[in-house]
Design a protein around this motif. Sequence first.
Motif, PDB file in Angstrom:
ATOM      1  N   ARG A  20      68.915  30.984  61.892  1.00 12.86           N
ATOM      2  CA  ARG A  20      69.559  29.695  60.897  1.00 12.86           C
ATOM      3  C   ARG A  20      70.171  30.568  59.614  1.00 12.86           C
ATOM      4  N   GLU A  21      69.344  31.781  59.342  1.00 16.04           N
ATOM      5  CA  GLU A  21      69.443  32.394  58.199  1.00 16.04           C
ATOM      6  C   GLU A  21      70.259  33.812  58.406  1.00 16.04           C
ATOM      7  N   LEU A  22      71.293  34.079  57.566  1.00 19.55           N
ATOM      8  CA  LEU A  22      71.929  35.620  57.676  1.00 19.55           C
ATOM      9  C   LEU A  22      70.815  36.602  57.300  1.00 19.55           C
ATOM     10  N   SER A  23      69.811  36.054  56.310  1.00 22.87           N
ATOM     11  CA  SER A  23      68.845  37.154  55.553  1.00 22.87           C
ATOM     12  C   SER A  23      67.938  37.537  56.875  1.00 22.87           C
ATOM     13  N   LEU A  24      67.952  37.002  57.805  1.00 24.27           N
ATOM     14  CA  LEU A  24      67.047  37.150  59.074  1.00 24.27           C
ATOM     15  C   LEU A  24      67.807  38.226  60.101  1.00 24.27           C
ATOM     16  N   HIS A  25      69.253  38.059  60.023  1.00 28.52           N
ATOM     17  CA  HIS A  25      69.853  39.058  60.693  1.00 28.52           C
ATOM     18  C   HIS A  25      69.708  40.541  59.905  1.00 28.52           C
ATOM     19  N   LEU A  26      69.673  40.352  58.666  1.00 24.07           N
ATOM     20  CA  LEU A  26      69.696  41.568  57.876  1.00 24.07           C
ATOM     21  C   LEU A  26      68.395  42.175  57.947  1.00 24.07           C
ATOM     22  N   LEU A  27      67.372  41.390  57.978  1.00 21.23           N
ATOM     23  CA  LEU A  27      65.975  41.903  58.329  1.00 21.23           C
ATOM     24  C   LEU A  27      66.066  42.619  59.696  1.00 21.23           C
ATOM     25  N   ASP A  28      66.755  42.182  60.725  1.00 18.47           N
ATOM     26  CA  ASP A  28      66.691  42.572  61.939  1.00 18.47           C
ATOM     27  C   ASP A  28      67.350  44.130  61.905  1.00 18.47           C
ATOM     28  N   VAL A  29      68.399  44.059  61.086  1.00 14.67           N
ATOM     29  CA  VAL A  29      69.451  45.350  61.217  1.00 14.67           C
ATOM     30  C   VAL A  29      68.592  46.706  60.248  1.00 14.67           C
ATOM     31  N   VAL A  30      67.826  46.017  59.302  1.00 17.22           N
ATOM     32  CA  VAL A  30      67.092  46.961  58.363  1.00 17.22           C
ATOM     33  C   VAL A  30      65.945  47.610  59.624  1.00 17.22           C
ATOM     34  N   GLU A  31      65.398  46.751  60.121  1.00 19.47           N
ATOM     35  CA  GLU A  31      64.324  47.170  61.224  1.00 19.47           C
ATOM     36  C   GLU A  31      64.633  48.219  62.331  1.00 19.47           C
ATOM     37  N   ASN A  32      66.006  47.840  62.554  1.00 23.63           N
ATOM     38  CA  ASN A  32      66.648  49.041  63.627  1.00 23.63           C
ATOM     39  C   ASN A  32      66.834  50.290  63.114  1.00 23.63           C
ATOM     40  N   ALA A  33      67.146  50.354  61.488  1.00 24.90           N
ATOM     41  CA  ALA A  33      67.421  51.509  60.755  1.00 24.90           C
ATOM     42  C   ALA A  33      65.930  52.129  60.752  1.00 24.90           C
ATOM     43  N   ILE A  34      64.967  51.291  60.520  1.00 24.75           N
ATOM     44  CA  ILE A  34      63.637  51.949  60.250  1.00 24.75           C
ATOM     45  C   ILE A  34      63.057  52.507  61.493  1.00 24.75           C
ATOM     46  N   GLU A  35      63.473  51.755  62.583  1.00 21.15           N
ATOM     47  CA  GLU A  35      62.654  52.354  63.805  1.00 21.15           C
ATOM     48  C   GLU A  35      63.765  53.553  64.276  1.00 21.15           C
ATOM     49  N   ALA A  36      64.841  53.761  63.708  1.00 24.73           N
ATOM     50  CA  ALA A  36      65.593  54.888  63.984  1.00 24.73           C
ATOM     51  C   ALA A  36      65.452  55.916  62.941  1.00 24.73           C
ATOM     52  N   GLY A  37      64.219  55.692  62.219  1.00 24.25           N
ATOM     53  CA  GLY A  37      63.760  57.077  61.604  1.00 24.25           C
ATOM     54  C   GLY A  37      64.597  57.217  60.087  1.00 24.25           C
ATOM     55  N   ALA A  38      65.073  55.940  59.661  1.00 25.87           N
ATOM     56  CA  ALA A  38      65.714  56.253  58.445  1.00 25.87           C
ATOM     57  C   ALA A  38      65.047  56.444  57.258  1.00 25.87           C
ATOM     58  N   ARG A  39      65.222  57.148  56.289  1.00 26.67           N
ATOM     59  CA  ARG A  39      64.597  57.315  54.966  1.00 26.67           C
ATOM     60  C   ARG A  39      65.243  56.479  53.865  1.00 26.67           C
ATOM     61  N   HIS A  40      66.729  56.527  53.848  1.00 29.21           N
ATOM     62  CA  HIS A  40      67.674  55.697  53.211  1.00 29.21           C
ATOM     63  C   HIS A  40      68.326  54.707  53.757  1.00 29.21           C
ATOM     64  N   VAL A  41      68.173  53.456  53.123  1.00 36.49           N
ATOM     65  CA  VAL A  41      69.144  52.412  53.546  1.00 36.49           C
ATOM     66  C   VAL A  41      69.670  51.806  52.403  1.00 36.49           C
ATOM     67  N   ALA A  42      71.047  51.538  52.773  1.00 37.51           N
ATOM     68  CA  ALA A  42      71.751  50.885  51.450  1.00 37.51           C
ATOM     69  C   ALA A  42      72.218  49.710  52.118  1.00 37.51           C
ATOM     70  N   LEU A  43      71.768  48.430  51.405  1.00 31.01           N
ATOM     71  CA  LEU A  43      72.272  47.288  51.944  1.00 31.01           C
ATOM     72  C   LEU A  43      73.196  46.581  50.877  1.00 31.01           C
ATOM     73  N   ALA A  44      74.485  46.038  51.410  1.00 30.43           N
ATOM     74  CA  ALA A  44      75.390  45.570  50.436  1.00 30.43           C
ATOM     75  C   ALA A  44      75.875  44.289  51.308  1.00 30.43           C
ATOM     76  N   ILE A  45      75.703  43.116  50.007  1.00 30.20           N
ATOM     77  CA  ILE A  45      76.468  41.714  50.279  1.00 30.20           C
ATOM     78  C   ILE A  45      77.555  41.631  49.483  1.00 30.20           C
ATOM     79  N   VAL A  46      78.547  41.288  50.170  1.00 31.63           N
ATOM     80  CA  VAL A  46      79.609  40.882  49.251  1.00 31.63           C
ATOM     81  C   VAL A  46      80.220  39.373  49.570  1.00 31.63           C
ATOM     82  N   GLU A  47      80.215  38.494  48.570  1.00 31.43           N
ATOM     83  CA  GLU A  47      80.782  37.310  48.696  1.00 31.43           C
ATOM     84  C   GLU A  47      81.960  37.288  47.991  1.00 31.43           C
TER      85      GLU A  47
END
Length: 193
Positions: A2-29
């Motif tokens: 129901r919310e795009l923010s939940l998709h964002l959380l999922d993609v960030v979790e993928n990054a963390i699971e892939a061992g990321a130390r830096h994550v850049a999150l950008a939203i452009v409306e």
Amino acid sequence: MRELSLHLLDVVENAIEAGARHVALAIVEDLDADLLTMSVADDGRGMDPEALRRVRDPFFTTRITRHVGLGIPLLAAAAERCAGGLTIHSQPNGGTTVVARFRHSHIDRAPLGDLAGTLICILMRDDGLELSYRHTIVAHGAERAFEWSTTEIRDALGDLPLSTPVVREWLSGFVTEGETQLKEAQDAKTQVS
Ligand SMILES: Nc1ncnc2c1ncn2[C@@H]1O[C@H](COP(=O)(O)OP(=O)(O)OP(=O)(O)O)[C@@H](O)[C@H]1O
Ligand SMILES: [Mg+2]
């Protein structure tokens, strides 16, 4: 979802699971171009071409707890339903960038939802992940943004962990207020037009 923010959380979790130390999150409306773009770039282990080819398949996962991985396929389906799509760039040891595009005004586009809550949820892991965040709104040729990084915040806090209750409360207010002000500025612009 129901919310795009939940998709964002999922993609960030993928990054963390892939061992990321830096994550850049950008939203452009971009209201002028009627486009909503969400991108997550990480410096994790990345994927080889075969994994990248299979990542949209719900039966592809490197999870060992279950046999389906729905995060990416669901986000791809949500974006495609809204006259947009999903692009993934990835290289072994070279990180991954996931970009989802939606027509902003599409009737099926889910709202961004509780962005502040989602960001706090990521920040409260407080496991040394450096997160940079930028949410931009473009309307009538003018651009406004809410932008911060954990590097700046940690510099200001000194040794205090982000998950300390008083810091958590401050962060929650900071992120909620930043998002609210951005939204109010957008609503004011939209009403003028
Ligand atoms: N940022 C990334 N870096 C490296 N590999 C990734 C990344 N994102 C996804 N993958 C790979 O793609 C697979 C599928 O991801 P997806 O989000 O669709 O499912 P999942 O994370 O396995 O499970 P779920 O999201 O349902 O909890 C992951 O298991 C992982 O192998
Ligand atoms: Mg996932």
